[in-house]
Design an enzyme around this catalytic site. Structure first.
Site, short mmCIF file in Angstrom:
data_model
loop_
_atom_site.label_atom_id
_atom_site.label_comp_id
_atom_site.label_asym_id
_atom_site.label_seq_id
_atom_site.Cartn_x
_atom_site.Cartn_y
_atom_site.Cartn_z
N SER A 122 0.57 2.08 -4.60
CA SER A 122 0.95 0.71 -4.92
C SER A 122 1.96 0.18 -3.89
O SER A 122 1.67 0.16 -2.70
CB SER A 122 1.46 0.66 -6.36
OG SER A 122 1.57 -0.68 -6.81
N ASP A 177 -8.49 -2.04 -11.73
CA ASP A 177 -7.05 -2.24 -11.53
C ASP A 177 -6.64 -3.68 -11.90
O ASP A 177 -7.08 -4.62 -11.25
CB ASP A 177 -6.69 -1.96 -10.06
CG ASP A 177 -5.19 -1.87 -9.82
OD1 ASP A 177 -4.42 -2.51 -10.57
OD2 ASP A 177 -4.79 -1.19 -8.86
N HIS A 211 -4.66 0.85 -12.78
CA HIS A 211 -3.64 0.97 -11.74
C HIS A 211 -2.97 2.34 -11.83
O HIS A 211 -1.80 2.48 -12.18
CB HIS A 211 -2.61 -0.16 -11.87
CG HIS A 211 -1.72 -0.30 -10.67
ND1 HIS A 211 -2.21 -0.59 -9.41
CD2 HIS A 211 -0.37 -0.19 -10.52
CE1 HIS A 211 -1.20 -0.65 -8.55
NE2 HIS A 211 -0.07 -0.40 -9.20
#
Length: 232
Positions: A122, A177, A211
């Site tokens: 991320s 995600d 995610h």
């Protein structure tokens, strides 16, 4: 171990998974927003290679605009998570310099840059891409999980030193995600192909994954590390 960790602020309290034998390579891995290095040190321990050192620094705690200025671990400020959101250019560049200081510290301790992989998840993956592509040392590769390329409009010019023109990039993304949509990951992969040799960019997607990471992704990461950092 020689070298002074205190001169590299992020190394002083980074989580380090040492090799079980002589360390001839290193993986520096950056966590996501609000996390710490501990979670990824644990994840990487499950796929570790005995001659590789894994370094998982903690991001500094700063107010994050995206989260109503709450103070949390963050590599730089985030204003939004869309390709056209305003970006914290000064913060991104400063964070990249701090990661480059870790790379240089490992080099001083005898690990050449072409035996160092930079990676992250991320926001950490975003910083790893930016740092590696603007680094003046030739690195082994980049692991970019569920992320994007910061200051993407500045590339390919920002990588004009061309040192990492042939760097191998493993980019992975969950297809479900909700935070960093798959489309953003796909746009990033296309952009990366304009910055480095296109055949060096692998973009793997995982159905049903949100995610986060998954076992198949971690196996892909392990294979990528083994291929680029073979035993010597």
């Amino acid at each position: 171990m020689c070298g002074n960790n205190m001169s590299v602020p992020l190394l002083a309290d980074a989580v380090t998974v040492s090799g079980a034998e002589r360390e001839t390579a290193a993986v520096i891995f950056l966590h996501g927003l609000g996390d710490t290095g501990h979670s990824w040190a644990d994840a990487l321990s499950s796929i570790r290679l005995p001659y590789v050192k894994y370094i998982c620094p903690h991001a500094p705690r700063i107010p994050v605009t995206l989260n109503m200025k709450m103070v949390m671990p963050s590599w730089f400020d985030l204003m939004g998570l869309t390709p056209d959101a305003p970006e914290d250019e000064a913060g991104i560049k400063k964070a990249a310099e701090n990661i480059k200081a870790i790379i240089e510290h490992e080099m001083k301790n005898g690990i050449p840059p072409n035996r160092i992989i930079l990676g992250g998840f991320s926001q950490g993956g975003a910083l790893s891409l930016y740092t590696a592509l603007t680094c003046q040392h030739q690195l082994a590769g980049i692991v970019a999980l569920s992320c994007w390329l910061p200051l993407h409009k500045a590339f390919p010019q920002a990588a004009n030193n061309g040192v990492n023109k042939d760097i191998a990039i493993l980019q992975c993304h969950g297809e479900m995600d909700p935070m960093i949509p798959l489309r953003f990951g796909a746009l990033t992969a296309e952009k990366l192909k304009s910055v480095v040799t296109p055949t060096k960019v692998q973009f793997k997607t995982y159905p049903g994954v949100m995610h986060n990471s998954c076992p198949q992704e971690m196996m892909a990461v392990k294979e990528f590390i083994e291929k680029l950092l073979p035993r010597i």
